[in-house]
Design a protein around this motif. Structure first.
Motif, PDB file in Angstrom:
ATOM      1  N   SER A 278       0.862  -1.376   0.302  1.00 55.50           N
ATOM      2  CA  SER A 278       0.438  -0.172  -0.091  1.00 55.50           C
ATOM      3  C   SER A 278       0.722   1.187   0.313  1.00 55.50           C
ATOM      4  CB  SER A 278      -0.756  -0.374   1.363  1.00 55.50           C
ATOM      5  OG  SER A 278       0.043   0.252   2.417  1.00 55.50           O
ATOM      6  N   ASP A 279      -0.012   2.346  -0.062  1.00 58.37           N
ATOM      7  CA  ASP A 279       1.370   3.582  -0.430  1.00 58.37           C
ATOM      8  C   ASP A 279       1.407   3.936   1.363  1.00 58.37           C
ATOM      9  OD1 ASP A 279       0.696   3.789  -3.556  1.00 58.37           O
ATOM     10  OD2 ASP A 279      -1.372   4.953  -3.136  1.00 58.37           O
ATOM     11  N   GLU A 280       0.269   3.376   2.243  1.00 61.53           N
ATOM     12  CA  GLU A 280       0.629   4.173   3.095  1.00 61.53           C
ATOM     13  C   GLU A 280       2.310   2.693   3.313  1.00 61.53           C
ATOM     14  OE1 GLU A 280      -2.016   3.677   2.322  1.00 61.53           O
ATOM     15  OE2 GLU A 280      -3.113   4.935   2.171  1.00 61.53           O
ATOM     16  N   TRP A 281       2.115   2.003   3.445  1.00 66.01           N
ATOM     17  CA  TRP A 281       3.566   0.828   4.021  1.00 66.01           C
ATOM     18  C   TRP A 281       4.495   2.022   3.034  1.00 66.01           C
ATOM     19  CZ3 TRP A 281       6.406  -1.886   1.178  1.00 66.01           C
ATOM     20  CH2 TRP A 281       8.045  -3.188   2.425  1.00 66.01           C
ATOM     21  N   CYS A 282       4.541   2.146   1.958  1.00 69.27           N
ATOM     22  CA  CYS A 282       5.101   2.540   1.722  1.00 69.27           C
ATOM     23  C   CYS A 282       6.053   3.973   1.748  1.00 69.27           C
ATOM     24  CB  CYS A 282       5.790   3.309  -0.074  1.00 69.27           C
ATOM     25  SG  CYS A 282       5.094   1.114  -0.963  1.00 69.27           S
ATOM     26  N   GLN A 283       5.196   4.981   2.239  1.00 72.54           N
ATOM     27  CA  GLN A 283       5.505   6.054   2.732  1.00 72.54           C
ATOM     28  C   GLN A 283       5.977   6.032   4.407  1.00 72.54           C
ATOM     29  OE1 GLN A 283       5.378   8.761   1.277  1.00 72.54           O
ATOM     30  NE2 GLN A 283       5.846  10.159   2.689  1.00 72.54           N
ATOM     31  N   CYS A 284       5.261   4.702   4.944  1.00 72.61           N
ATOM     32  CA  CYS A 284       5.937   4.503   6.403  1.00 72.61           C
ATOM     33  C   CYS A 284       7.224   3.802   6.606  1.00 72.61           C
ATOM     34  CB  CYS A 284       4.924   3.799   6.782  1.00 72.61           C
ATOM     35  SG  CYS A 284       5.337   3.065   8.931  1.00 72.61           S
ATOM     36  N   VAL A 285       7.782   2.905   5.243  1.00 76.75           N
ATOM     37  CA  VAL A 285       9.506   2.583   4.811  1.00 76.75           C
ATOM     38  C   VAL A 285       9.947   4.248   4.845  1.00 76.75           C
ATOM     39  CG1 VAL A 285      10.872   1.225   3.444  1.00 76.75           C
ATOM     40  CG2 VAL A 285       8.824   0.113   4.120  1.00 76.75           C
ATOM     41  N   LYS A 286       9.499   4.872   4.067  1.00 75.10           N
ATOM     42  CA  LYS A 286      10.644   6.130   3.550  1.00 75.10           C
ATOM     43  C   LYS A 286      10.589   6.726   4.315  1.00 75.10           C
ATOM     44  CE  LYS A 286       9.080   5.872  -1.130  1.00 75.10           C
ATOM     45  NZ  LYS A 286       8.186   5.857  -1.858  1.00 75.10           N
ATOM     46  N   ILE A 287      10.263   6.749   5.879  1.00 75.92           N
ATOM     47  CA  ILE A 287      10.066   7.685   6.962  1.00 75.92           C
ATOM     48  C   ILE A 287      10.702   7.345   7.882  1.00 75.92           C
ATOM     49  CG2 ILE A 287       8.863   8.683   8.843  1.00 75.92           C
ATOM     50  CD1 ILE A 287       6.331   8.966   7.059  1.00 75.92           C
ATOM     51  N   GLU A 288      11.096   5.923   7.869  1.00 73.86           N
ATOM     52  CA  GLU A 288      11.812   5.011   8.730  1.00 73.86           C
ATOM     53  C   GLU A 288      12.787   5.305   8.250  1.00 73.86           C
ATOM     54  OE1 GLU A 288      11.443   4.173  12.135  1.00 73.86           O
ATOM     55  OE2 GLU A 288      10.165   5.054  11.912  1.00 73.86           O
ATOM     56  N   LEU A 289      13.491   5.040   6.843  1.00 71.79           N
ATOM     57  CA  LEU A 289      14.730   4.985   6.074  1.00 71.79           C
ATOM     58  C   LEU A 289      15.332   6.707   7.212  1.00 71.79           C
ATOM     59  CD1 LEU A 289      14.280   3.737   2.396  1.00 71.79           C
ATOM     60  CD2 LEU A 289      15.882   2.513   4.550  1.00 71.79           C
ATOM     61  N   VAL A 290      14.525   7.579   6.737  1.00 73.15           N
ATOM     62  CA  VAL A 290      14.755   9.408   6.504  1.00 73.15           C
ATOM     63  C   VAL A 290      15.269   9.324   8.447  1.00 73.15           C
ATOM     64  CG1 VAL A 290      14.740  11.019   6.635  1.00 73.15           C
ATOM     65  CG2 VAL A 290      13.958  10.009   4.736  1.00 73.15           C
ATOM     66  N   LYS A 291      14.428   8.674   9.012  1.00 70.24           N
ATOM     67  CA  LYS A 291      14.635   9.005  10.305  1.00 70.24           C
ATOM     68  C   LYS A 291      15.692   7.879  11.143  1.00 70.24           C
ATOM     69  CE  LYS A 291       9.809   9.498  12.599  1.00 70.24           C
ATOM     70  NZ  LYS A 291       9.072   7.974  12.948  1.00 70.24           N
ATOM     71  N   GLN A 292      16.374   7.140  10.510  1.00 69.70           N
ATOM     72  CA  GLN A 292      16.764   6.398  10.625  1.00 69.70           C
ATOM     73  C   GLN A 292      18.846   6.375   9.902  1.00 69.70           C
ATOM     74  OE1 GLN A 292      16.267   2.161  11.596  1.00 69.70           O
ATOM     75  NE2 GLN A 292      14.740   2.557  12.273  1.00 69.70           N
ATOM     76  N   LYS A 293      18.302   7.911   8.748  1.00 70.41           N
ATOM     77  CA  LYS A 293      19.153   7.955   8.278  1.00 70.41           C
ATOM     78  C   LYS A 293      20.316   7.053   7.697  1.00 70.41           C
ATOM     79  CE  LYS A 293      20.102  11.861  11.014  1.00 70.41           C
ATOM     80  NZ  LYS A 293      21.006  12.249  12.232  1.00 70.41           N
TER      81      LYS A 293
END
Length: 145
Positions: free
Chosen positions: A74-89
């Motif tokens: 889902s778009d929501e899951w994909c967005q969540c992954v991208k946010i976590e990647l940014v948060k975790q640098k």
């Protein structure tokens, strides 16, 4: 995970055999790459234009219907992954290395273009994502017509 072949895909393959036509010849006739045509026929193409491509295939081969839409995250899951990647640098390359998967395949999954349950589960586990990749009750099949 074995993906079941759709009836439309079976009909297209039979029509290709009946016409002694290859995927390459079909692709040339409709103006798309062999890879794109193969992906649509095999149910792996999730881009919105897959229906237009399927209609061109139907016109050339005399087949009917549309391919079944594949599951995609889902778009929501994909967005969540991208946010976590940014948060975790963390870059996609770094995530791919940690998961021991190809960067290209990982990109397809986290951009919502392809479903791979093993990659989804590994990403969710590593990044601690609890949101399901495919919400329950999602309608996976596009009506034939």
């Amino acid at each position: 995970m074995k993906v079941e072949t759709s009836q439309w895909s079976k009909d297209v393959r039979k029509a290709l055999i009946d016409r002694d036509m290859t995927f390459k010849q079909l692709a040339e006739r409709i103006g798309y790459s062999v890879g794109t045509v193969s992906s649509v026929i095999n149910g792996r193409y999730s881009n919105a234009s897959y229906q237009a491509i399927a209609k061109k295939i139907n016109k050339v081969l005399g087949t009917e219907g549309l391919p079944e839409r594949i599951d995609t995250p889902s778009d929501e899951w994909c967005q969540c992954v991208k946010i976590e990647l940014v948060k975790q640098k963390m870059s996609v390359n770094q995530l791919a290395e940690k998961l021991n998967v190809s960067r290209d395949r990982l990109s397809l999954v986290i951009n919502g273009k392809m479903m791979n349950e093993e990659i989804v589960d590994a990403v969710a586990s590593l990044l601690n994502i609890t949101l399901p990749a495919v919400p329950s009750g999602d309608n996976k099949i596009i009506a034939k017509g």
